[in-house]
Design a protein around this motif. Structure first.
Motif, PDB file in Angstrom:
ATOM      1  N   VAL A 270     -23.482 102.338  21.610  1.00  0.00           N
ATOM      2  CA  VAL A 270     -23.656 103.145  22.820  1.00  0.00           C
ATOM      3  C   VAL A 270     -25.113 103.600  22.960  1.00  0.00           C
ATOM      4  O   VAL A 270     -25.639 103.688  24.071  1.00  0.00           O
ATOM      5  N   LEU A 271     -25.784 103.883  21.846  1.00  0.00           N
ATOM      6  CA  LEU A 271     -27.191 104.282  21.924  1.00  0.00           C
ATOM      7  C   LEU A 271     -28.053 103.137  22.459  1.00  0.00           C
ATOM      8  O   LEU A 271     -28.942 103.355  23.303  1.00  0.00           O
ATOM      9  N   ILE A 272     -27.787 101.921  21.993  1.00  0.00           N
ATOM     10  CA  ILE A 272     -28.547 100.767  22.473  1.00  0.00           C
ATOM     11  C   ILE A 272     -28.281 100.547  23.957  1.00  0.00           C
ATOM     12  O   ILE A 272     -29.214 100.342  24.755  1.00  0.00           O
ATOM     13  N   ARG A 273     -27.034 100.616  24.354  1.00  0.00           N
ATOM     14  CA  ARG A 273     -26.707 100.365  25.755  1.00  0.00           C
ATOM     15  C   ARG A 273     -27.286 101.459  26.656  1.00  0.00           C
ATOM     16  O   ARG A 273     -27.725 101.185  27.779  1.00  0.00           O
ATOM     17  N   TYR A 274     -27.288 102.677  26.161  1.00  0.00           N
ATOM     18  CA  TYR A 274     -27.854 103.778  26.957  1.00  0.00           C
ATOM     19  C   TYR A 274     -29.361 103.577  27.170  1.00  0.00           C
ATOM     20  O   TYR A 274     -29.869 103.745  28.283  1.00  0.00           O
ATOM     21  N   LEU A 275     -30.074 103.212  26.101  1.00  0.00           N
ATOM     22  CA  LEU A 275     -31.510 102.983  26.241  1.00  0.00           C
ATOM     23  C   LEU A 275     -31.792 101.784  27.141  1.00  0.00           C
ATOM     24  O   LEU A 275     -32.778 101.786  27.903  1.00  0.00           O
ATOM     25  N   GLU A 276     -30.956 100.753  27.062  1.00  0.00           N
ATOM     26  CA  GLU A 276     -31.132  99.612  27.954  1.00  0.00           C
ATOM     27  C   GLU A 276     -30.929 100.008  29.409  1.00  0.00           C
ATOM     28  O   GLU A 276     -31.615  99.494  30.300  1.00  0.00           O
ATOM     29  N   GLU A 277     -30.010 100.920  29.646  1.00  0.00           N
ATOM     30  CA  GLU A 277     -29.755 101.385  31.014  1.00  0.00           C
ATOM     31  C   GLU A 277     -30.920 102.212  31.538  1.00  0.00           C
ATOM     32  O   GLU A 277     -31.265 102.136  32.723  1.00  0.00           O
ATOM     33  N   ARG A 278     -31.534 102.979  30.668  1.00  0.00           N
ATOM     34  CA  ARG A 278     -32.643 103.840  31.088  1.00  0.00           C
ATOM     35  C   ARG A 278     -33.990 103.102  31.135  1.00  0.00           C
ATOM     36  O   ARG A 278     -34.929 103.547  31.788  1.00  0.00           O
ATOM     37  N   GLN A 279     -34.092 101.992  30.420  1.00  0.00           N
ATOM     38  CA  GLN A 279     -35.371 101.297  30.244  1.00  0.00           C
ATOM     39  C   GLN A 279     -36.090 100.935  31.543  1.00  0.00           C
ATOM     40  O   GLN A 279     -37.309 101.144  31.646  1.00  0.00           O
ATOM     41  N   PRO A 280     -35.409 100.395  32.579  1.00  0.00           N
ATOM     42  CA  PRO A 280     -36.148  99.982  33.779  1.00  0.00           C
ATOM     43  C   PRO A 280     -36.901 101.113  34.465  1.00  0.00           C
ATOM     44  O   PRO A 280     -37.925 100.868  35.116  1.00  0.00           O
ATOM     45  N   GLY A 281     -36.436 102.337  34.346  1.00  0.00           N
ATOM     46  CA  GLY A 281     -37.084 103.452  35.043  1.00  0.00           C
ATOM     47  C   GLY A 281     -38.054 104.255  34.196  1.00  0.00           C
ATOM     48  O   GLY A 281     -38.545 105.292  34.656  1.00  0.00           O
ATOM     49  N   LEU A 282     -38.324 103.803  32.949  1.00  0.00           N
ATOM     50  CA  LEU A 282     -39.179 104.577  32.051  1.00  0.00           C
ATOM     51  C   LEU A 282     -40.342 103.729  31.558  1.00  0.00           C
ATOM     52  O   LEU A 282     -40.206 102.511  31.380  1.00  0.00           O
ATOM     53  N   ASP A 283     -41.496 104.365  31.332  1.00  0.00           N
ATOM     54  CA  ASP A 283     -42.579 103.668  30.644  1.00  0.00           C
ATOM     55  C   ASP A 283     -42.281 103.654  29.148  1.00  0.00           C
ATOM     56  O   ASP A 283     -41.397 104.369  28.661  1.00  0.00           O
ATOM     57  N   TYR A 284     -43.042 102.835  28.406  1.00  0.00           N
ATOM     58  CA  TYR A 284     -42.703 102.633  26.994  1.00  0.00           C
ATOM     59  C   TYR A 284     -42.896 103.901  26.164  1.00  0.00           C
ATOM     60  O   TYR A 284     -42.119 104.176  25.254  1.00  0.00           O
ATOM     61  N   SER A 285     -43.914 104.690  26.487  1.00  0.00           N
ATOM     62  CA  SER A 285     -44.143 105.925  25.740  1.00  0.00           C
ATOM     63  C   SER A 285     -42.960 106.878  25.889  1.00  0.00           C
ATOM     64  O   SER A 285     -42.526 107.517  24.919  1.00  0.00           O
ATOM     65  N   THR A 286     -42.425 106.954  27.107  1.00  0.00           N
ATOM     66  CA  THR A 286     -41.258 107.812  27.333  1.00  0.00           C
ATOM     67  C   THR A 286     -40.038 107.266  26.604  1.00  0.00           C
ATOM     68  O   THR A 286     -39.217 108.035  26.089  1.00  0.00           O
ATOM     69  N   MET A 287     -39.931 105.938  26.539  1.00  0.00           N
ATOM     70  CA  MET A 287     -38.827 105.333  25.794  1.00  0.00           C
ATOM     71  C   MET A 287     -38.898 105.690  24.309  1.00  0.00           C
ATOM     72  O   MET A 287     -37.879 105.979  23.673  1.00  0.00           O
ATOM     73  N   ILE A 288     -40.108 105.682  23.763  1.00  0.00           N
ATOM     74  CA  ILE A 288     -40.283 106.050  22.364  1.00  0.00           C
ATOM     75  C   ILE A 288     -39.826 107.488  22.134  1.00  0.00           C
ATOM     76  O   ILE A 288     -39.084 107.793  21.188  1.00  0.00           O
TER      77      ILE A 288
END
Length: 500
Positions: A270-288
């Motif tokens: 679920v953590l991986i899928r959640y980050l994949e869902e959020r990834q298109p709207g975030l820059d990489y620094s925010t993803m980190i």
């Protein structure tokens, strides 16, 4: 409920969770890379003796010493199981424990221990030079000497080692020390792997760097320059520098989660899928930052104290204990965490649960993870106030330090000019002569290695403080002070800063 002092004393963040998302790969899995036997692995004892006798030696006495030691070392190695000399070398234990060489000395002989030890060492160095055994980096760290590396460089493609020096000239590497350290690192890799310079690969350099990092917890000195010198000689691939080759780039959501070592398979998914869902709207620094707050500071911390837990439906006691640890556990440096850190993490977790609930209403695939939110609105009631407090503290620090900026600038300029003048005075003073600077007496010195007539290397700019006897590399000091001044000026003139 435990007091804050008790929680702080008993709580430790997991070691894996302490790491930040690194920019470079260290290739830890290569640190213990094994080396198999070479072409001479199955030679008989007599054939090895003949090869040892053929090794060049400055004096006949040295050759005799090597052969006497070999007649002790080879039977000893033969007593251990193995198909070849390399397997027997490892089975003997001497590779992991070089001190075993003392067990081969005979106490009944009238010869001193130092002479026997020299014979045994000479024989082992001969076996290594002939590529009959391949010692580990641990063995080389304890028993490796310059004489061993020089012998190997002379025997195995000395033309390629000469090519390294030519390439250092082409790259304008003026520091003799940096050159020698880089070439010495390559010599160790050649000794360890049993391959010539043109046969080395990027993996060989990664393995040496990984071993050094594991053993000393720091980067191997010279390995970065060694890569640049070896590029075009060995098979290092497309990258011209070690930094380019080891930079992993942006991690995928799965890599970000696995980096922190999540054990629970359901929560990992679920953590991986959640980050994949959020990834298109975030820059990489925010993803980190999102992955660190959600995976590192939330789930990994809970998983450490409750191993085997594999659900996001958390009991209230577990959540309360986690929030208390979040407030009381110090940083890696032992300092208290700022209040804003707590609100950032719990706010991220609250948003995570709310997103799962909202998405479950639109997509049934999320329904299995739509659990009650463990973070109440009251838990983040002071978030805005904490952020304002942090910003106010930052602005106050700036106001406190700004009046002292001119002092810092003047000090940097004065130190730069003083070191430049000291270097100029040193360079105009003959070796072994004295001079004065700033009311102190100095003497220009030069190490014995640079005094030989055949030496063509550029010597370091060394001076001796006559009052203290300290030897100072004034050339290095001048460069360091210049770049310190340059950094201060760049920051001052451009206004570059880290904005919280």
């Amino acid at each position: 409920m435990s007091t804050r002092a008790e929680v702080q004393a008993s709580t430790r963040w997991p070691m894996k969770a302490r790491r930040s998302s690194r920019t470079f790969e260290w290739h830890d899995e290569l640190a213990e890379t094994a080396v198999s036997g070479g072409q001479r692995d199955r030679l008989s004892r007599d054939e090895v003796i003949d090869l040892l006798a053929s090794l060049p030696a400055a004096r006949a006495r040295i050759r005799q010493r090597r052969l006497r030691g070999a007649r002790i070392v080879l039977p000893w190695l033969s007593s251990f199981p193995g198909e070849g000399w390399q397997e027997r070398w490892l089975a003997s234990g001497i590779d992991a424990n070089p001190a075993l060489i003392h067990d081969l000395m005979c106490a009944d002989e009238n010869r001193p221990d130092s002479e026997q030890r020299a014979e045994l060492t000479s024989a082992i160095y001969g076996l290594i030079t002939l590529r009959i055994v391949f010692p580990s980096y641990d063995f080389l760290a304890h028993r490796g000497t310059q004489s061993l590396y020089i012998a190997c460089r002379r025997m195995h493609r000395p033309d390629l080692f000469a090519k390294l020096k030519t390439r250092a000239d082409d790259l304008a590497i003026s520091s003799i020390h940096h050159r020698e350290v880089a070439i010495a690192a390559l010599a160790k890799i050649v000794v360890r792997t049993g391959r010539d310079l043109d046969q080395l690969t990027a993996e060989d350099l990664f393995a040496y760097r990984a071993w050094f990092k594991k053993r000393r917890n720091t980067t191997a000195e010279g390995v970065s320059l060694a890569w640049r010198l070896l590029y075009g000689i060995g098979d290092l691939g497309q990258y011209t520098t070690l930094e380019e080759a080891s930079r992993h780039g942006q991690r995928t959501p799965a890599q970000l989660v696995d980096f922190h070592g999540v054990q629970a398979p359901t929560v990992r998914r679920v953590l991986i899928r959640y980050l994949e869902e959020r990834q298109p709207g975030l820059d990489y620094s925010t993803m980190i930052n999102l992955s660190q707050n959600l995976v590192l500071h939330f789930w990994c911390e809970i998983e450490q104290h409750h191993p085997g837990l594999d659900t996001l439906h958390l009991p209230e006691k577990i959540v309360a204990a986690w929030k208390e640890r979040l407030l009381t556990t110090p940083t890696r440096l032992g300092t208290p965490r700022v209040e804003d850190f707590f609100f950032t993490v719990v706010g991220t977790v609250r948003a995570f649960y709310r997103d799962l609930q909202d998405w479950a209403q639109q997509d049934p695939a999320w329904a299995e993870w739509a659990y009650p939110n463990p973070i109440r609105k009251s838990d983040i009631a002071g978030w805005t106030k904490a952020r304002q407090k942090r910003n106010a503290a930052t602005h106050q620090r700036i106001r406190d330090r700004l009046p002292h900026l001119h002092t810092l600038v003047e000090s940097a300029e004065h130190h730069r000019d003083d070191q430049a003048a000291l270097l100029s005075s040193a360079l105009t003073t003959p070796v072994d002569e004295t001079f004065e600077h700033g009311g102190r007496g100095y003497r220009r010195v030069l190490s014995s290695g640079y005094r030989r007539p055949d030496n063509k290397r550029r010597p370091p700019e060394l001076i001796e403080d006559l009052a203290t006897g300290e030897v100072i590399d004034v050339g290095r000091n001048e460069r360091n002070t210049f770049w310190a001044w340059a950094i201060i000026e760049v920051l001052r003139q451009t206004g570059i800063r880290v904005q919280p």
